[in-house]
Design a protein around this motif. Structure first.
Motif, mmCIF file in Angstrom:
data_model
loop_
_atom_site.group_PDB
_atom_site.id
_atom_site.type_symbol
_atom_site.label_atom_id
_atom_site.label_comp_id
_atom_site.label_asym_id
_atom_site.label_seq_id
_atom_site.Cartn_x
_atom_site.Cartn_y
_atom_site.Cartn_z
ATOM 1 N N LEU A 114 1.154 -0.885 0.163
ATOM 2 C CA LEU A 114 -0.209 -0.060 -0.227
ATOM 3 C C LEU A 114 1.081 1.212 0.107
ATOM 4 C CD1 LEU A 114 -3.129 -0.769 2.228
ATOM 5 C CD2 LEU A 114 -3.131 -0.661 -0.357
ATOM 6 N N GLY A 115 1.470 1.448 0.783
ATOM 7 C CA GLY A 115 2.815 2.709 1.217
ATOM 8 C C GLY A 115 3.723 2.626 -0.416
ATOM 9 N N THR A 116 3.769 1.541 -0.978
ATOM 10 C CA THR A 116 4.597 1.428 -2.408
ATOM 11 C C THR A 116 3.703 1.665 -3.302
ATOM 12 O OG1 THR A 116 5.875 -0.592 -1.925
ATOM 13 C CG2 THR A 116 5.719 -0.217 -4.319
ATOM 14 N N GLU A 117 2.735 2.111 -2.978
ATOM 15 C CA GLU A 117 1.522 1.836 -4.261
ATOM 16 C C GLU A 117 0.951 4.109 -4.349
ATOM 17 O OE1 GLU A 117 -1.980 1.055 -6.985
ATOM 18 O OE2 GLU A 117 -1.789 -0.010 -4.972
ATOM 19 N N VAL A 118 1.042 3.898 -2.537
ATOM 20 C CA VAL A 118 0.568 5.397 -2.815
ATOM 21 C C VAL A 118 2.099 6.746 -3.319
ATOM 22 C CG1 VAL A 118 0.597 7.571 -0.876
ATOM 23 C CG2 VAL A 118 -0.463 5.019 -0.849
ATOM 24 N N LYS A 119 3.355 6.539 -2.696
ATOM 25 C CA LYS A 119 4.095 6.687 -3.154
ATOM 26 C C LYS A 119 4.397 6.803 -4.522
ATOM 27 C CE LYS A 119 6.173 8.335 1.025
ATOM 28 N NZ LYS A 119 6.598 9.645 1.216
ATOM 29 N N THR A 120 4.094 5.979 -5.413
ATOM 30 C CA THR A 120 4.773 6.133 -6.961
ATOM 31 C C THR A 120 3.581 6.733 -7.323
ATOM 32 O OG1 THR A 120 5.360 3.671 -6.722
ATOM 33 C CG2 THR A 120 4.814 3.534 -8.922
ATOM 34 N N LEU A 121 2.603 6.974 -7.129
ATOM 35 C CA LEU A 121 1.115 7.121 -7.347
ATOM 36 C C LEU A 121 1.349 8.382 -7.885
ATOM 37 C CD1 LEU A 121 -1.677 5.331 -6.544
ATOM 38 C CD2 LEU A 121 -0.711 5.340 -9.246
ATOM 39 N N GLU A 122 2.260 9.436 -6.566
ATOM 40 C CA GLU A 122 2.066 10.102 -6.173
ATOM 41 C C GLU A 122 3.265 11.078 -6.895
ATOM 42 O OE1 GLU A 122 1.355 10.927 -1.713
ATOM 43 O OE2 GLU A 122 3.329 10.227 -1.977
ATOM 44 N N THR A 123 4.423 10.251 -7.478
ATOM 45 C CA THR A 123 5.344 10.241 -8.306
ATOM 46 C C THR A 123 5.233 10.673 -9.427
ATOM 47 O OG1 THR A 123 7.326 9.002 -6.608
ATOM 48 C CG2 THR A 123 8.377 9.469 -9.112
ATOM 49 N N LEU A 124 4.444 10.131 -10.410
ATOM 50 C CA LEU A 124 4.042 10.181 -11.410
ATOM 51 C C LEU A 124 3.615 10.505 -11.233
ATOM 52 C CD1 LEU A 124 3.322 6.197 -11.793
ATOM 53 C CD2 LEU A 124 5.274 6.853 -12.354
ATOM 54 N N HIS A 125 2.003 11.385 -10.810
ATOM 55 C CA HIS A 125 1.012 12.636 -11.481
ATOM 56 C C HIS A 125 2.286 13.555 -11.027
ATOM 57 C CE1 HIS A 125 -2.340 11.078 -11.298
ATOM 58 N NE2 HIS A 125 -2.410 10.453 -10.166
ATOM 59 N N GLU A 126 2.934 13.880 -10.062
ATOM 60 C CA GLU A 126 4.507 14.612 -10.374
ATOM 61 C C GLU A 126 5.029 14.924 -11.403
ATOM 62 O OE1 GLU A 126 7.226 17.150 -6.837
ATOM 63 O OE2 GLU A 126 6.648 15.762 -6.637
ATOM 64 N N TYR A 127 5.471 13.959 -11.921
ATOM 65 C CA TYR A 127 6.326 13.618 -12.983
ATOM 66 C C TYR A 127 6.123 13.925 -14.290
ATOM 67 C CZ TYR A 127 9.524 14.717 -8.885
ATOM 68 O OH TYR A 127 9.962 15.748 -7.857
ATOM 69 N N THR A 128 4.877 12.862 -14.450
ATOM 70 C CA THR A 128 4.722 12.805 -16.089
ATOM 71 C C THR A 128 2.889 12.734 -15.764
ATOM 72 O OG1 THR A 128 3.638 9.574 -15.016
ATOM 73 C CG2 THR A 128 5.850 10.813 -14.877
ATOM 74 N N GLN A 129 2.804 12.611 -17.258
ATOM 75 C CA GLN A 129 1.333 12.266 -17.905
ATOM 76 C C GLN A 129 0.605 11.456 -18.275
ATOM 77 O OE1 GLN A 129 -0.150 16.125 -17.709
ATOM 78 N NE2 GLN A 129 1.915 16.387 -17.160
ATOM 79 N N LEU A 130 0.836 10.414 -17.347
ATOM 80 C CA LEU A 130 0.592 8.887 -17.438
ATOM 81 C C LEU A 130 -0.617 8.892 -16.908
ATOM 82 C CD1 LEU A 130 2.841 6.967 -16.232
ATOM 83 C CD2 LEU A 130 2.356 7.108 -19.096
ATOM 84 N N PRO A 131 -2.023 8.656 -17.804
ATOM 85 C CA PRO A 131 -3.202 7.813 -16.917
ATOM 86 C C PRO A 131 -3.383 6.928 -15.776
ATOM 87 C CG PRO A 131 -2.757 6.792 -18.497
ATOM 88 C CD PRO A 131 -0.964 7.516 -18.888
ATOM 89 N N VAL A 132 -3.144 7.283 -14.573
ATOM 90 C CA VAL A 132 -3.187 6.288 -13.454
ATOM 91 C C VAL A 132 -4.317 7.149 -11.902
ATOM 92 C CG1 VAL A 132 -0.708 5.653 -13.644
ATOM 93 C CG2 VAL A 132 -0.430 7.814 -12.233
ATOM 94 N N PRO A 133 -4.266 6.888 -11.563
ATOM 95 C CA PRO A 133 -5.812 6.534 -10.299
ATOM 96 C C PRO A 133 -4.386 7.924 -8.914
ATOM 97 C CG PRO A 133 -5.456 4.746 -10.175
ATOM 98 C CD PRO A 133 -4.142 4.617 -11.138
ATOM 99 N N ARG A 134 -5.568 8.866 -9.161
ATOM 100 C CA ARG A 134 -5.117 9.562 -8.318
ATOM 101 C C ARG A 134 -5.815 9.606 -6.929
ATOM 102 N NH1 ARG A 134 -3.700 15.106 -9.742
ATOM 103 N NH2 ARG A 134 -3.734 15.498 -11.945
ATOM 104 N N ILE A 135 -4.602 9.976 -5.651
ATOM 105 C CA ILE A 135 -4.480 9.549 -4.374
ATOM 106 C C ILE A 135 -5.994 10.546 -3.705
ATOM 107 C CG2 ILE A 135 -3.742 8.935 -2.193
ATOM 108 C CD1 ILE A 135 -2.787 6.986 -4.046
#
Length: 362
Positions: A114-135
Protein backbone atom coordinates in the motif's frame (compact mmCIF):
# COMPACT_ATOMS: atom_id res chain seq x y z
CA UNK A 1 15.00 13.16 -14.18
CA UNK A 2 16.31 12.75 -10.63
CA UNK A 3 13.69 12.38 -7.94
CA UNK A 4 14.51 13.20 -4.33
CA UNK A 5 12.89 10.82 -1.85
CA UNK A 6 9.53 12.21 -0.74
CA UNK A 7 8.86 12.15 2.96
CA UNK A 8 5.57 14.03 3.14
CA UNK A 9 2.42 12.72 1.51
CA UNK A 10 -0.07 15.30 0.25
CA UNK A 11 -3.65 14.46 -0.58
CA UNK A 12 -5.65 16.45 -3.17
CA UNK A 13 -9.15 17.63 -2.40
CA UNK A 14 -11.94 16.26 -4.59
CA UNK A 15 -15.37 17.79 -5.08
CA UNK A 16 -18.03 15.13 -5.02
CA UNK A 17 -19.98 16.47 -7.99
CA UNK A 18 -21.96 14.30 -10.40
CA UNK A 19 -19.83 12.73 -13.08
CA UNK A 20 -16.51 13.44 -11.37
CA UNK A 21 -15.45 9.83 -11.73
CA UNK A 22 -16.41 7.48 -14.51
CA UNK A 23 -17.68 4.06 -13.58
CA UNK A 24 -19.22 1.03 -15.19
CA UNK A 25 -22.37 -0.66 -13.94
CA UNK A 26 -21.43 -3.09 -11.17
CA UNK A 27 -22.13 -6.79 -11.51
CA UNK A 28 -25.11 -7.80 -9.35
CA UNK A 29 -23.40 -10.96 -8.11
CA UNK A 30 -20.64 -9.03 -6.39
CA UNK A 31 -22.51 -5.98 -5.11
CA UNK A 32 -23.16 -4.89 -1.54
CA UNK A 33 -26.01 -2.37 -1.64
CA UNK A 34 -27.56 -0.20 1.01
CA UNK A 35 -30.98 -1.28 -0.26
CA UNK A 36 -30.25 -4.95 -0.90
CA UNK A 37 -32.56 -7.46 0.77
CA UNK A 38 -31.20 -10.62 -0.83
CA UNK A 39 -30.30 -13.23 1.74
CA UNK A 40 -27.68 -14.74 -0.56
CA UNK A 41 -26.01 -11.36 -0.99
CA UNK A 42 -26.05 -10.79 2.74
CA UNK A 43 -24.41 -14.13 3.38
CA UNK A 44 -21.60 -13.28 0.98
CA UNK A 45 -20.97 -9.83 2.38
CA UNK A 46 -21.19 -10.57 6.08
CA UNK A 47 -17.81 -12.30 5.91
CA UNK A 48 -16.18 -9.56 3.83
CA UNK A 49 -14.10 -6.92 5.52
CA UNK A 50 -14.87 -4.09 5.47
CA UNK A 51 -18.66 -4.54 5.25
CA UNK A 52 -21.06 -1.99 3.80
CA UNK A 53 -21.69 0.04 7.00
CA UNK A 54 -17.93 0.37 7.56
CA UNK A 55 -17.42 1.56 3.98
CA UNK A 56 -20.15 4.16 4.42
CA UNK A 57 -18.67 5.32 7.72
CA UNK A 58 -15.18 5.53 6.26
CA UNK A 59 -16.21 7.59 3.21
CA UNK A 60 -18.15 10.02 5.41
CA UNK A 61 -15.16 10.39 7.73
CA UNK A 62 -12.69 10.96 4.89
CA UNK A 63 -14.78 13.74 3.36
CA UNK A 64 -16.00 14.98 6.75
CA UNK A 65 -19.59 14.96 5.68
CA UNK A 66 -22.56 12.88 6.77
CA UNK A 67 -24.41 13.83 3.59
CA UNK A 68 -22.35 11.54 1.35
CA UNK A 69 -24.16 8.29 0.71
CA UNK A 70 -22.57 5.11 -0.58
CA UNK A 71 -25.14 3.33 -2.72
CA UNK A 72 -23.15 0.30 -3.78
CA UNK A 73 -19.84 -1.37 -2.96
CA UNK A 74 -18.57 -3.92 -5.44
CA UNK A 75 -15.72 -6.27 -4.57
CA UNK A 76 -13.17 -6.20 -7.39
CA UNK A 77 -10.85 -8.99 -8.40
CA UNK A 78 -7.49 -8.81 -6.63
CA UNK A 79 -4.96 -11.50 -5.79
CA UNK A 80 -3.72 -9.84 -2.62
CA UNK A 81 -5.66 -6.82 -1.39
CA UNK A 82 -9.29 -6.29 -0.60
CA UNK A 83 -10.44 -3.85 -3.28
CA UNK A 84 -13.89 -2.24 -3.51
CA UNK A 85 -15.45 -0.04 -6.15
CA UNK A 86 -17.80 2.27 -4.24
CA UNK A 87 -20.56 4.12 -6.06
CA UNK A 88 -21.90 7.24 -4.37
CA UNK A 89 -25.37 8.76 -4.53
CA UNK A 90 -24.20 11.50 -6.92
CA UNK A 91 -23.11 8.74 -9.35
CA UNK A 92 -19.39 9.31 -8.76
CA UNK A 93 -17.10 6.37 -7.92
CA UNK A 94 -14.10 5.73 -5.71
CA UNK A 95 -11.80 2.76 -5.23
CA UNK A 96 -11.09 1.54 -1.69
CA UNK A 97 -8.06 -0.70 -1.23
CA UNK A 98 -7.43 -2.43 2.10
CA UNK A 99 -4.85 -4.85 3.45
CA UNK A 100 -5.30 -8.54 2.67
CA UNK A 101 -7.36 -10.67 5.01
CA UNK A 102 -5.50 -12.44 7.81
CA UNK A 103 -5.50 -15.77 5.98
CA UNK A 104 -3.61 -14.39 2.94
CA UNK A 105 0.07 -15.25 3.21
CA UNK A 106 2.36 -12.57 1.77
CA UNK A 107 5.78 -12.91 0.19
CA UNK A 108 8.66 -10.91 1.58
CA UNK A 109 8.47 -8.22 -1.11
CA UNK A 110 4.72 -7.76 -0.53
CA UNK A 111 4.91 -6.39 3.02
CA UNK A 112 4.72 -2.71 2.03
CA UNK A 113 2.44 -2.76 -1.00
CA UNK A 114 0.00 0.00 0.00
CA UNK A 115 2.75 2.44 0.91
CA UNK A 116 4.61 1.60 -2.29
CA UNK A 117 1.54 2.30 -4.40
CA UNK A 118 0.95 5.64 -2.69
CA UNK A 119 4.54 6.85 -3.16
CA UNK A 120 4.60 5.67 -6.77
CA UNK A 121 1.30 7.28 -7.76
CA UNK A 122 2.28 10.56 -6.11
CA UNK A 123 5.56 10.52 -8.01
CA UNK A 124 3.90 9.72 -11.33
CA UNK A 125 1.39 12.54 -10.92
CA UNK A 126 4.12 15.01 -10.07
CA UNK A 127 6.58 14.12 -12.84
CA UNK A 128 4.56 12.48 -15.66
CA UNK A 129 1.27 12.75 -17.55
CA UNK A 130 0.46 9.05 -17.29
CA UNK A 131 -3.21 8.10 -16.80
CA UNK A 132 -3.02 6.63 -13.30
CA UNK A 133 -5.37 6.92 -10.30
CA UNK A 134 -5.15 9.91 -7.99
CA UNK A 135 -4.65 9.40 -4.28
CA UNK A 136 -7.59 10.78 -2.32
CA UNK A 137 -6.68 9.45 1.10
CA UNK A 138 -4.06 7.13 2.52
CA UNK A 139 -3.98 6.17 6.18
CA UNK A 140 -1.06 3.93 7.10
CA UNK A 141 -2.46 3.31 10.58
CA UNK A 142 -6.14 2.97 9.82
CA UNK A 143 -7.32 5.28 12.59
CA UNK A 144 -11.00 4.72 13.33
CA UNK A 145 -11.16 2.22 10.45
CA UNK A 146 -8.91 -0.23 12.28
CA UNK A 147 -6.39 -1.06 9.53
CA UNK A 148 -4.44 0.76 6.79
CA UNK A 149 -6.45 1.76 3.74
CA UNK A 150 -6.10 3.65 0.48
CA UNK A 151 -8.81 5.55 -1.40
CA UNK A 152 -8.20 6.42 -5.05
CA UNK A 153 -10.07 7.88 -7.98
CA UNK A 154 -11.71 5.35 -10.29
CA UNK A 155 -10.48 5.19 -13.89
CA UNK A 156 -12.84 4.30 -16.75
CA UNK A 157 -12.33 1.32 -19.02
CA UNK A 158 -12.25 -2.45 -19.06
CA UNK A 159 -9.25 -4.65 -18.45
CA UNK A 160 -7.13 -5.55 -21.44
CA UNK A 161 -7.37 -9.19 -20.32
CA UNK A 162 -11.14 -9.04 -20.92
CA UNK A 163 -10.99 -7.32 -24.32
CA UNK A 164 -7.86 -8.92 -25.75
CA UNK A 165 -9.65 -11.82 -27.54
CA UNK A 166 -11.85 -9.32 -29.39
CA UNK A 167 -9.14 -6.91 -30.61
CA UNK A 168 -7.97 -6.70 -34.20
CA UNK A 169 -4.27 -6.81 -35.03
CA UNK A 170 -4.24 -3.07 -35.70
CA UNK A 171 -6.03 -2.29 -32.43
CA UNK A 172 -3.62 -4.43 -30.43
CA UNK A 173 -0.61 -2.82 -32.13
CA UNK A 174 -1.93 0.64 -31.26
CA UNK A 175 -2.32 -0.41 -27.61
CA UNK A 176 1.19 -1.89 -27.52
CA UNK A 177 2.60 1.29 -29.04
CA UNK A 178 0.90 3.36 -26.35
CA UNK A 179 2.17 1.06 -23.59
CA UNK A 180 5.69 1.35 -24.96
CA UNK A 181 5.54 5.15 -24.73
CA UNK A 182 4.18 4.91 -21.18
CA UNK A 183 6.99 2.60 -20.09
CA UNK A 184 9.46 5.08 -21.61
CA UNK A 185 7.97 7.76 -19.37
CA UNK A 186 8.45 5.50 -16.35
CA UNK A 187 12.11 4.89 -17.19
CA UNK A 188 12.76 8.64 -17.30
CA UNK A 189 12.35 8.79 -13.52
CA UNK A 190 15.35 8.13 -11.32
CA UNK A 191 16.15 8.11 -7.60
CA UNK A 192 19.24 8.31 -5.43
CA UNK A 193 19.34 4.66 -4.32
CA UNK A 194 18.48 1.18 -5.59
CA UNK A 195 15.99 -1.29 -4.16
CA UNK A 196 12.44 -1.52 -2.86
CA UNK A 197 10.44 1.69 -2.92
CA UNK A 198 9.74 1.96 0.80
CA UNK A 199 13.46 1.59 1.58
CA UNK A 200 14.54 4.08 -1.09
CA UNK A 201 12.15 6.75 0.18
CA UNK A 202 13.37 6.13 3.73
CA UNK A 203 16.99 6.62 2.55
CA UNK A 204 17.73 2.96 3.36
CA UNK A 205 18.22 1.70 -0.17
CA UNK A 206 21.30 0.08 -1.72
CA UNK A 207 24.24 1.87 -3.29
CA UNK A 208 24.50 -0.60 -6.19
CA UNK A 209 22.05 -2.45 -8.39
CA UNK A 210 24.02 -5.65 -7.83
CA UNK A 211 23.39 -5.47 -4.08
CA UNK A 212 19.71 -4.60 -4.54
CA UNK A 213 18.91 -7.25 -7.14
CA UNK A 214 20.70 -10.05 -5.32
CA UNK A 215 18.73 -9.14 -2.17
CA UNK A 216 15.44 -9.27 -4.13
CA UNK A 217 16.34 -12.64 -5.63
CA UNK A 218 17.42 -14.08 -2.30
CA UNK A 219 14.15 -12.97 -0.69
CA UNK A 220 12.19 -14.79 -3.42
CA UNK A 221 14.30 -17.93 -2.97
CA UNK A 222 13.74 -17.89 0.78
CA UNK A 223 10.01 -17.56 0.25
CA UNK A 224 10.25 -20.67 -1.93
CA UNK A 225 12.27 -22.51 0.70
CA UNK A 226 9.69 -21.64 3.36
CA UNK A 227 7.03 -23.45 1.32
CA UNK A 228 9.34 -26.29 0.23
CA UNK A 229 8.83 -25.35 -3.43
CA UNK A 230 10.95 -27.40 -5.82
CA UNK A 231 13.35 -24.97 -7.53
CA UNK A 232 17.02 -25.42 -8.58
CA UNK A 233 18.20 -23.22 -5.72
CA UNK A 234 21.91 -24.02 -5.94
CA UNK A 235 22.06 -23.49 -9.70
CA UNK A 236 20.18 -20.20 -9.49
CA UNK A 237 22.43 -18.84 -6.77
CA UNK A 238 25.61 -20.07 -8.47
CA UNK A 239 25.01 -18.81 -12.01
CA UNK A 240 23.47 -15.49 -10.99
CA UNK A 241 26.39 -14.87 -8.66
CA UNK A 242 28.86 -15.88 -11.38
CA UNK A 243 27.44 -13.28 -13.79
CA UNK A 244 26.49 -10.64 -11.23
CA UNK A 245 29.21 -8.32 -12.57
CA UNK A 246 26.78 -7.47 -15.40
CA UNK A 247 24.51 -5.82 -12.84
CA UNK A 248 27.22 -3.23 -12.15
CA UNK A 249 26.62 -1.78 -15.63
CA UNK A 250 23.46 -0.21 -14.18
CA UNK A 251 24.65 2.92 -12.41
CA UNK A 252 21.49 5.03 -12.09
CA UNK A 253 18.34 3.81 -10.30
CA UNK A 254 15.32 4.02 -12.57
CA UNK A 255 11.68 3.41 -11.73
CA UNK A 256 10.76 -0.23 -12.39
CA UNK A 257 7.04 -1.11 -12.37
CA UNK A 258 7.13 -4.89 -12.67
CA UNK A 259 3.42 -5.32 -13.40
CA UNK A 260 2.79 -2.20 -15.49
CA UNK A 261 1.89 -4.03 -18.73
CA UNK A 262 0.02 -6.92 -17.16
CA UNK A 263 -3.30 -7.32 -19.06
CA UNK A 264 -5.16 -7.08 -15.76
CA UNK A 265 -3.58 -3.67 -15.05
CA UNK A 266 -4.22 -1.99 -18.42
CA UNK A 267 -7.61 -0.32 -18.87
CA UNK A 268 -9.10 0.02 -22.36
CA UNK A 269 -12.06 1.97 -23.73
CA UNK A 270 -14.26 -0.78 -25.15
CA UNK A 271 -15.47 1.47 -27.98
CA UNK A 272 -12.33 3.31 -29.13
CA UNK A 273 -9.97 0.47 -28.07
CA UNK A 274 -7.53 3.01 -26.66
CA UNK A 275 -5.71 2.88 -23.33
CA UNK A 276 -7.59 4.85 -20.69
CA UNK A 277 -5.53 4.05 -17.62
CA UNK A 278 -2.87 2.08 -15.81
CA UNK A 279 -3.36 0.53 -12.37
CA UNK A 280 -1.46 -1.88 -10.12
CA UNK A 281 1.60 0.02 -8.88
CA UNK A 282 2.14 -1.90 -5.65
CA UNK A 283 5.09 -3.88 -7.05
CA UNK A 284 7.57 -1.12 -7.87
CA UNK A 285 11.31 -0.92 -7.25
CA UNK A 286 14.21 1.31 -8.31
CA UNK A 287 16.78 -0.40 -10.50
CA UNK A 288 17.44 -1.37 -14.10
CA UNK A 289 14.95 0.22 -16.52
CA UNK A 290 15.07 -2.95 -18.64
CA UNK A 291 13.34 -4.84 -15.82
CA UNK A 292 10.11 -2.89 -16.38
CA UNK A 293 7.00 -4.83 -17.29
CA UNK A 294 6.44 -5.17 -21.02
CA UNK A 295 10.09 -5.02 -22.08
CA UNK A 296 10.94 -8.71 -21.78
CA UNK A 297 8.25 -9.78 -24.28
CA UNK A 298 7.64 -6.51 -26.08
CA UNK A 299 6.24 -6.55 -29.61
CA UNK A 300 7.55 -4.50 -32.53
CA UNK A 301 4.81 -1.94 -31.89
CA UNK A 302 5.72 -1.77 -28.19
CA UNK A 303 9.33 -0.88 -28.96
CA UNK A 304 8.19 1.64 -31.56
CA UNK A 305 6.40 3.43 -28.74
CA UNK A 306 9.29 2.84 -26.37
CA UNK A 307 11.66 4.50 -28.82
CA UNK A 308 14.25 1.76 -29.14
CA UNK A 309 14.68 -1.99 -28.98
CA UNK A 310 17.52 -2.83 -26.54
CA UNK A 311 20.24 -4.90 -28.19
CA UNK A 312 20.31 -8.17 -26.28
CA UNK A 313 24.05 -8.64 -26.29
CA UNK A 314 26.76 -8.64 -23.63
CA UNK A 315 25.71 -7.45 -20.20
CA UNK A 316 22.18 -6.58 -21.31
CA UNK A 317 21.60 -10.15 -22.47
CA UNK A 318 22.90 -11.53 -19.18
CA UNK A 319 20.73 -9.21 -17.13
CA UNK A 320 17.61 -10.04 -19.13
CA UNK A 321 18.12 -13.74 -18.37
CA UNK A 322 18.52 -12.88 -14.68
CA UNK A 323 15.28 -10.91 -14.70
CA UNK A 324 13.46 -13.79 -16.39
CA UNK A 325 14.71 -16.08 -13.62
CA UNK A 326 13.56 -13.65 -10.94
CA UNK A 327 10.09 -13.16 -12.43
CA UNK A 328 9.64 -16.91 -12.92
CA UNK A 329 10.58 -17.69 -9.33
CA UNK A 330 8.18 -15.02 -8.04
CA UNK A 331 5.36 -16.40 -10.17
CA UNK A 332 5.91 -20.01 -9.08
CA UNK A 333 6.24 -19.13 -5.40
CA UNK A 334 3.20 -16.82 -5.42
CA UNK A 335 1.19 -19.62 -7.05
CA UNK A 336 2.14 -21.96 -4.19
CA UNK A 337 1.21 -19.34 -1.60
CA UNK A 338 -2.02 -18.31 -3.35
CA UNK A 339 -3.03 -20.81 -6.09
CA UNK A 340 -5.07 -19.44 -8.99
CA UNK A 341 -6.22 -20.87 -12.29
CA UNK A 342 -4.80 -18.11 -14.47
CA UNK A 343 -1.20 -19.26 -14.09
CA UNK A 344 0.49 -21.93 -16.23
CA UNK A 345 3.12 -23.14 -13.79
CA UNK A 346 4.65 -25.60 -16.26
CA UNK A 347 5.27 -22.85 -18.81
CA UNK A 348 6.77 -20.52 -16.18
CA UNK A 349 9.07 -23.29 -14.96
CA UNK A 350 10.11 -23.90 -18.56
CA UNK A 351 11.08 -20.22 -18.87
CA UNK A 352 13.06 -20.47 -15.64
CA UNK A 353 15.03 -23.51 -16.82
CA UNK A 354 15.70 -22.04 -20.27
CA UNK A 355 17.02 -18.77 -18.82
CA UNK A 356 19.16 -20.67 -16.31
CA UNK A 357 20.60 -22.88 -19.06
CA UNK A 358 21.46 -19.79 -21.11
CA UNK A 359 23.39 -18.34 -18.18
CA UNK A 360 25.19 -21.65 -17.70
CA UNK A 361 26.37 -21.59 -21.32
CA UNK A 362 27.89 -18.11 -21.00
Amino acid sequence: MLLPPLDVATYPTFNMSRGAYASRPPRPSSIVSSTSSSSSTSSRTCTASPDFPRIQKLICAVFRSSRITVQQAERLQSRIHQVYLTRLADDSSLVLKCLPTANVRLLRHEKHTLGTEVKTLETLHEYTQLPVPRIIKYDSHGGHFGSPFLIMSHLPGRRLSELSPHLTTAERSAIDRTLGSYVRSLTSLSATQFGMTHRVFEHKGCKSWREAFLALLEAALRDAEDMLVTIPYDSVRYYVSKHSHALDEVTEPRLVALDVCSPDNVLIDEYTKRVTGLVGFSNVIWGDALMNGGIANGTKAFFEGFGECPMRTGGIKIRMFMYTIYRAILAVVAHHYRPHTGMDELEVRRELVCALNELARM
